[in-house]
Scaffold this active site. Structure first.
Site, mmCIF file in Angstrom:
data_model
loop_
_atom_site.group_PDB
_atom_site.id
_atom_site.type_symbol
_atom_site.label_atom_id
_atom_site.label_comp_id
_atom_site.label_asym_id
_atom_site.label_seq_id
_atom_site.Cartn_x
_atom_site.Cartn_y
_atom_site.Cartn_z
ATOM 1 N N ALA A 65 0.865 -1.177 0.000
ATOM 2 C CA ALA A 65 0.000 0.000 0.000
ATOM 3 C C ALA A 65 0.907 1.234 0.000
ATOM 4 O O ALA A 65 2.059 1.167 0.447
ATOM 5 C CB ALA A 65 -0.872 -0.021 1.237
ATOM 6 N N GLY A 109 0.622 -5.021 0.901
ATOM 7 C CA GLY A 109 -0.576 -5.112 0.064
ATOM 8 C C GLY A 109 -0.304 -5.749 -1.288
ATOM 9 O O GLY A 109 -1.210 -6.285 -1.920
ATOM 10 N N GLU A 112 -0.540 -9.362 -0.667
ATOM 11 C CA GLU A 112 -1.953 -9.644 -0.399
ATOM 12 C C GLU A 112 -2.789 -9.598 -1.683
ATOM 13 O O GLU A 112 -3.697 -10.397 -1.869
ATOM 14 C CB GLU A 112 -2.473 -8.645 0.648
ATOM 15 C CG GLU A 112 -1.788 -8.834 1.992
ATOM 16 C CD GLU A 112 -2.013 -7.682 2.956
ATOM 17 O OE1 GLU A 112 -1.661 -6.537 2.617
ATOM 18 O OE2 GLU A 112 -2.560 -7.919 4.043
ATOM 19 N N GLU A 132 4.785 -4.993 7.134
ATOM 20 C CA GLU A 132 4.049 -3.870 7.731
ATOM 21 C C GLU A 132 4.487 -3.584 9.163
ATOM 22 O O GLU A 132 4.410 -2.458 9.638
ATOM 23 C CB GLU A 132 2.534 -4.158 7.716
ATOM 24 C CG GLU A 132 1.894 -4.116 6.338
ATOM 25 C CD GLU A 132 1.874 -5.461 5.630
ATOM 26 O OE1 GLU A 132 2.692 -6.350 5.970
ATOM 27 O OE2 GLU A 132 1.035 -5.623 4.718
HETATM 28 N N1 CAA Z 1 4.608 3.182 -0.759
HETATM 29 C C1 CAA Z 1 5.011 4.330 -1.332
HETATM 30 N N2 CAA Z 1 6.155 4.441 -2.024
HETATM 31 C C2 CAA Z 1 6.933 3.345 -2.118
HETATM 32 C C3 CAA Z 1 6.579 2.114 -1.551
HETATM 33 C C4 CAA Z 1 5.347 2.050 -0.841
HETATM 34 N N3 CAA Z 1 4.891 0.912 -0.296
HETATM 35 N N4 CAA Z 1 7.560 1.216 -1.803
HETATM 36 C C5 CAA Z 1 8.481 1.862 -2.534
HETATM 37 N N5 CAA Z 1 8.117 3.160 -2.719
HETATM 38 C C6 CAA Z 1 8.846 4.205 -3.443
HETATM 39 C C7 CAA Z 1 10.026 4.706 -2.637
HETATM 40 O O1 CAA Z 1 9.602 5.670 -1.694
HETATM 41 C C8 CAA Z 1 10.900 5.274 -3.729
HETATM 42 O O2 CAA Z 1 10.385 6.522 -4.103
HETATM 43 P P1 CAA Z 1 11.368 7.814 -4.217
HETATM 44 O O3 CAA Z 1 12.333 7.454 -5.319
HETATM 45 O O4 CAA Z 1 10.444 8.931 -4.561
HETATM 46 O O5 CAA Z 1 12.059 7.936 -2.907
HETATM 47 C C9 CAA Z 1 10.661 4.331 -4.894
HETATM 48 O O6 CAA Z 1 9.425 3.668 -4.616
HETATM 49 C C10 CAA Z 1 11.726 3.264 -5.042
HETATM 50 O O7 CAA Z 1 11.870 2.601 -3.795
HETATM 51 P P2 CAA Z 1 13.265 2.408 -3.049
HETATM 52 O O8 CAA Z 1 14.209 3.527 -3.370
HETATM 53 O O9 CAA Z 1 12.985 2.149 -1.612
HETATM 54 O O10 CAA Z 1 13.782 1.069 -3.802
HETATM 55 P P3 CAA Z 1 14.745 -0.040 -3.240
HETATM 56 O O11 CAA Z 1 15.080 -0.909 -4.391
HETATM 57 O O12 CAA Z 1 15.883 0.574 -2.472
HETATM 58 O O13 CAA Z 1 13.871 -0.867 -2.158
HETATM 59 C C11 CAA Z 1 11.878 -1.998 -1.360
HETATM 60 C C12 CAA Z 1 12.781 -1.610 -2.576
HETATM 61 C C13 CAA Z 1 12.639 -2.997 -0.476
HETATM 62 C C14 CAA Z 1 10.631 -2.648 -1.923
HETATM 63 C C15 CAA Z 1 11.535 -0.733 -0.556
HETATM 64 O O14 CAA Z 1 11.044 0.255 -1.450
HETATM 65 C C16 CAA Z 1 10.516 -0.951 0.511
HETATM 66 O O15 CAA Z 1 10.831 -1.479 1.572
HETATM 67 N N6 CAA Z 1 9.230 -0.518 0.272
HETATM 68 C C17 CAA Z 1 8.178 -0.588 1.257
HETATM 69 C C18 CAA Z 1 7.645 -2.003 1.442
HETATM 70 C C19 CAA Z 1 6.559 -2.032 2.487
HETATM 71 O O16 CAA Z 1 6.792 -1.704 3.647
HETATM 72 N N7 CAA Z 1 5.316 -2.429 2.112
HETATM 73 C C20 CAA Z 1 4.203 -2.489 2.992
HETATM 74 C C21 CAA Z 1 3.350 -1.238 2.865
HETATM 75 S S1 CAA Z 1 2.045 -1.143 4.078
HETATM 76 C C22 CAA Z 1 0.794 -2.156 3.467
HETATM 77 O O17 CAA Z 1 0.902 -2.730 2.392
HETATM 78 C C23 CAA Z 1 -0.432 -2.292 4.337
HETATM 79 C C24 CAA Z 1 -1.387 -3.368 3.917
HETATM 80 O O18 CAA Z 1 -1.315 -4.515 4.344
HETATM 81 C C25 CAA Z 1 -2.477 -3.075 2.987
#
Ligand code: CAA
Length: 258
Positions: A65, A109, A112, A132
């Site tokens: 998400a 998400g 999921e 999360e």
């Molecule tokens: N939401 C918003 N933006 C996101 C995102 C997310 N879930 N995941 C990645 N992005 C964005 C980053 O902010 C970044 O944007 P900017 O260049 O503007 O800074 C861009 O995508 C590229 O990401 P990274 O620079 O972080 O890329 P990476 O290769 O270094 O890392 C990753 C990749 C490990 C997937 C890392 O991006 C990450 O950990 N993302 C978050 C994963 C996460 O926590 N997901 C759970 C979300 S909560 C949820 O989903 C609730 C639910 O159950 C419904």
């Protein structure tokens, strides 16, 4: 219809829906989820579609998400707005088979969403996770429920509590995905699987989907009864006569979804 966050192509009775927010690794924001609900409903209603393939990019199916969009929300916002409910309900209403073709990250998400599809084919680069907990929340659209049913309590607890990612080999071993293929072959494999499904009776495919999904909602006894009744009811269709007749006549069946 043109979308901002999706690319939709329909060819040969397969609707290919590609999540397309490359700058955010296909993070699921409200716009994308709304468009996805819309595209899925349209594909489900389209006579030229008999199977749907949902995919992302090579780097990410979806990284979860959208954290930016959620970060300032309060409990009142998400509870009264029923965050994610309408869109996930829309996906679950789709009666045609949906295959998730997953490459790269399928996190939060994203994992999921893949689990809400009917089955997952992934590339050898896929990484699944429910991280999360690192954000001070927990999974909200199936990560503690579907994942537990699919891979068992031990792995679901491990992934949800530590936030660790599962690679493609472990995902296949654990029953989360049906097939793992080299990254370059992912779309060919997913499209070939979808085309195989389009050759069947669409009516029968819907019945299969409904019956397998029922097994997650009910007891074994009730599920078996449901299955038997649906099996019985298929004998009222022309496709049953055609399928069995074609076998006996040693020819290809020509199903008409009747
Ligand atoms: N939401 C918003 N933006 C996101 C995102 C997310 N879930 N995941 C990645 N992005 C964005 C980053 O902010 C970044 O944007 P900017 O260049 O503007 O800074 C861009 O995508 C590229 O990401 P990274 O620079 O972080 O890329 P990476 O290769 O270094 O890392 C990753 C990749 C490990 C997937 C890392 O991006 C990450 O950990 N993302 C978050 C994963 C996460 O926590 N997901 C759970 C979300 S909560 C949820 O989903 C609730 C639910 O159950 C419904």
């Amino acid at each position: 219809m043109a979308y901002e966050t999706l690319i939709v192509e329909i060819d040969d009775y397969v609707a290919l829906i590609r999540l397309n927010r490359p700058d955010a690794l296909n993070a699921l924001n409200a716009k994308l989820l709304g468009e996805l609900a819309d595209a899925l409903a349209a594909a489900d209603a389209n006579e030229k579609v008999r199977c749907i393939v949902l995919t992302g990019s090579e780097k990410a199916f979806a990284a979860g998400a959208d954290i930016k969009e959620m970060s300032e929300k309060s409990f009142v916002d998400v509870f009264t707005g029923d965050l994610f409910t309408p869109e996930t309900e829309a996906l679950l209403r789709v009666r045609k088979p949906i295959i998730a073709a997953v490459s790269g990250y399928a996190l939060g998400g994203g994992c999921e969403l893949a689990m809400m599809c009917d089955f997952i084919i992934c590339s050898d680069t896929a990484k699944f996770g429910q991280p999360e907990i690192n954000l001070g929340v927990m999974a909200g659209i199936g990560g503690t429920q579907r994942l537990t049913r699919f891979v068992g309590k031990a792995k679901a607890m491990d992934m949800n509590l530590t936030g660790r990612f599962m690679d493609a080999a472990e995902a296949e071993r654990s029953g989360l995905v049906s097939r793992v293929v080299p990254a370059k072959k992912l779309m060919d494999e997913a499209m070939a699987a979808a085309r195989k499904i389009t050759e069947k009776s669409a009516l029968t495919a819907m019945a299969v989907k409904e019956s397998v999904n029922r097994s997650y909602e009910t007891t074994l006894r009730e599920g078996l009864l449901f299955e038997r009744r649906v099996f019985h009811s298929l004998f009222a269709t022309e496709d049953q006569k055609e399928g069995m007749g074609a076998f006996l006549e040693k020819r290809e069946a020509q199903f008409r979804d009747r």
